[in-house]
Design a protein around this motif. Structure first.
Motif, PDB file in Angstrom:
ATOM      1  N   SER A  50       0.822  -1.213   0.000  1.00 17.40           N
ATOM      2  CA  SER A  50       0.000   0.000   0.000  1.00 17.40           C
ATOM      3  C   SER A  50       0.855   1.261   0.000  1.00 17.40           C
ATOM      4  N   ILE A  51       1.872   1.290   0.860  1.00 22.79           N
ATOM      5  CA  ILE A  51       2.717   2.490   0.942  1.00 22.79           C
ATOM      6  C   ILE A  51       3.519   2.679  -0.340  1.00 22.79           C
ATOM      7  N   LEU A  54       1.149   3.977  -3.125  1.00 26.42           N
ATOM      8  CA  LEU A  54       0.810   5.393  -2.991  1.00 26.42           C
ATOM      9  C   LEU A  54       2.016   6.277  -3.311  1.00 26.42           C
ATOM     10  N   GLY A  55       3.199   5.826  -2.914  1.00 23.23           N
ATOM     11  CA  GLY A  55       4.405   6.576  -3.253  1.00 23.23           C
ATOM     12  C   GLY A  55       4.652   6.611  -4.753  1.00 23.23           C
ATOM     13  N   LEU A  93      -4.040  11.184  -2.593  1.00 25.85           N
ATOM     14  CA  LEU A  93      -2.910  10.283  -2.345  1.00 25.85           C
ATOM     15  C   LEU A  93      -2.233  10.602  -1.010  1.00 25.85           C
ATOM     16  N   ALA A  94      -2.066  11.894  -0.712  1.00 19.14           N
ATOM     17  CA  ALA A  94      -1.449  12.259   0.565  1.00 19.14           C
ATOM     18  C   ALA A  94      -2.336  11.870   1.735  1.00 19.14           C
ATOM     19  N   LEU A  97      -2.279   8.119   2.183  1.00 18.71           N
ATOM     20  CA  LEU A  97      -1.087   7.642   2.892  1.00 18.71           C
ATOM     21  C   LEU A  97      -1.262   7.798   4.400  1.00 18.71           C
ATOM     22  N   ILE A 100      -3.685   5.108   5.568  1.00 20.31           N
ATOM     23  CA  ILE A 100      -3.059   3.783   5.613  1.00 20.31           C
ATOM     24  C   ILE A 100      -2.197   3.642   6.863  1.00 20.31           C
ATOM     25  N   LEU A 101      -1.500   4.712   7.246  1.00 23.09           N
ATOM     26  CA  LEU A 101      -0.674   4.651   8.461  1.00 23.09           C
ATOM     27  C   LEU A 101      -1.542   4.422   9.696  1.00 23.09           C
TER      28      LEU A 101
END
Length: 529
Positions: A50-51, A54-55, A93-94, A97, A100-101
């Protein structure tokens, strides 16, 4: 017999839609991870996937935004990739992220905020009674041979919902918008029912969200059909051309627009179409609430902006009066009913209803200043809300999160840092200077004032003053009340939650004291059709 012309494949600008494709492909890979990896390997694999996705999506977006054209349509004109789309995608997207964290954290709630296994039937009080009971507490950390710490299906769900949101705010026709609406909604319905604590409340929230969301989708689809009957097309530019130069009766046009507005306002938590919001915000797992509150608002108002500006901009005098009434109702409902709330998650839910009214004021200003102000407001509100729910997840007692306001009494004496961070975020939601909330409201209200909506701006200022009371009430509770002897404790956040809260606080501060860069990016151009 006449020979049919060969079919030609539509041209696709893969560089323009690369961020959307990366997110959706990663979501599909996440499903394969669930199917083929052993249980103890799924959590690290899903978090990493996932990370990284997104990156990678953010990198491709940055490369295209630096070198790409101002605006194009692709995939047979079903998607429009223009400057507002790029801004909304970067914001999503930001925020994705940060979400997701929060979702991935397993230290605040041992094992994670999500259920470790499905609820089971047990013979309580007699064999076969079928009473629903909680599964035994799972505190393992993914050790081989033991049950997983959390249902990791939530990660592909999040990516699918995020992909749907990105497609929704880039859709250039109503049919694509409807498909994107379902793609973003269905995973959210499931995610709302996955809470480890208070399972029945969580499942009730999921059912309410699903049923009301189904009604809203039906309104949207019926409105789409009426618009098609009027314009002979579902593409925004064709609808605009038909509305500007058609001699037909406007009954189908206005009826279809009214039904479309119901579906769009529901997704944006705009009163009086907000009835799902407080129950779902309270019942869903807090990381999912943060994801919904931040990202869904961005996607919904991105779609509302595109529909109003591209498809119905020339008919603004027909619909603006109705949206005035909706905006006033939303601000009044959020500000007044928010005063009566005793649960902090429900209070933030009514706060979001009030903010939806403020956002709608910017969306009604059919000017470039209205576009840039609304986009900036979405960016500012998203990060502040994400950090607020991250802080809420830290205040806990033996039963999980302590969300009743009485339990926050004297919190500053127990944890001055958490109380200080929460105070700053609440002041940002209230629109106090030197925070992003003040800059965002100033941008939206200025756009509305310059477009001839001065009375609505005055009403919005009154609603802001009323809403500030329930933010200040929490601050007073934290600093000027004595903590109860058996009150909640503040959990030390793990690295993921710390990173998400820090990200939200820093951007809230930066957008308050140095908003020029974000405002100029938000005002980089208008919509294409």
């Amino acid at each position: 017999m006449a020979q049919q012309a060969p079919l030609t494949a539509p041209s696709i600008d893969y560089a323009a839609i690369a961020p959307l494709l990366i997110v959706l492909v990663a979501a599909c890979l996440g499903v394969l991870v669930e199917a083929f990896l052993p249980r103890h390997q799924r959590w690290p694999a899903q978090v990493t996937l996932s990370i990284v996705a997104l990156g990678a999506a953010g990198l491709s977006l940055a490369l295209y935004a630096g070198n790409g054209p101002d605006g194009i349509t692709t995939l047979a004109d079903s998607l429009a990739v223009d400057r507002p789309t790029l801004f909304l995608w970067g914001t999503l997207l930001a925020l994705g992220l940060g979400s997701i964290l929060l979702i991935a954290d397993r230290s605040v709630e041992p094992g994670g905020a999500f259920v470790a296994s499905a609820a089971m039937r047990a013979a309580v009080g007699g064999r076969g009674s079928g009473e629903l009971v909680e599964p035994p507490e799972d505190r393992s950390y993914g050790t081989p041979g033991l049950a997983p710490t959390m249902q990791t299906e939530v990660f592909p769900f999040t990516l699918f919902a995020l992909g749907g949101m990105m497609a929704f705010c880039a859709a250039n026709d109503l049919l694509t918008m409807f498909v994107a609406l379902e793609v973003l909604s269905l995973p959210l319905y499931l995610m709302c029912g996955l809470a480890r604590r208070r399972r029945l409340l969580s499942q009730e929230a999921a059912v309410k969200y699903f049923l009301l969301g189904a009604f809203a989708s039906a309104f949207f689809l019926y409105g789409l059909a009426l618009i098609y009957g009027y314009a002979g097309s579902v593409r925004f530019t064709d609808i605009a051309n038909a509305a500007a130069g058609s001699a037909r009766s406007d009954a189908l046009l206005l009826g279809g627009l009214a039904l479309l507005v119901v579906g769009l306002m529901f997704k944006g938590s705009v009163g009086p179409f907000h009835t799902w919001t407080p129950d779902v915000y309270q019942g869903a797992p807090t990381p999912v609430t943060a994801f919904m509150a931040a990202c869904t608002k961005v996607a919904a108002f991105g779609g509302i902006l595109r529909v109003l500006h591209v498809a119905f901009g020339d008919t603004r005098w027909e619909w603006r009066g109705v949206l005035w009434a909706i905006a006033i109702a939303s601000m009044a409902i959020g500000a007044v009913i928010g005063l009566t709330q005793t649960d902090i998650k429900r209070m933030i839910a009514y706060s979001s209803v009030a903010h939806a009214g403020f956002l709608l004021i910017g969306a009604m200003a059919i000017t470039e200043q209205g576009i840039s102000g609304t986009l900036f407001y979405l960016l500012a509100y998203g990060f502040t809300t994400l950090a607020v729910f991250g802080v809420i997840s830290l205040v806990r007692d033996a039963n999980g999160e302590a969300t009743h306001l009485s339990q926050w009494a004297g919190l500053a004496k127990r944890s001055p840092v958490v109380a200080g961070v929460m105070t700053f975020l609440l002041l940002a939601l209230a629109g106090i200077p030197l925070t992003s909330g003040f800059t965002a409201k100033f941008a939206v209200f200025s756009a509305a004032f310059n477009d001839g909506m001065a009375p609505l701006v005055v009403i919005a200022l009154v609603a802001s003053a009323v809403a500030a009371f329930f933010y200040v009430r929490v601050i007073v509770l934290m600093y000027f009340s004595e903590p109860a002897a058996d009150g909640p404790t503040v959990t030390v956040p793990g690295a993921f939650t710390t990173a998400a809260i820090t990200l939200g606080v820093l951007i809230t501060l930066l957008l308050g004291i140095a908003p020029t860069l974000a405002l100029s990016w938000a005002g980089g151009g208008g919509f294409v059709g």
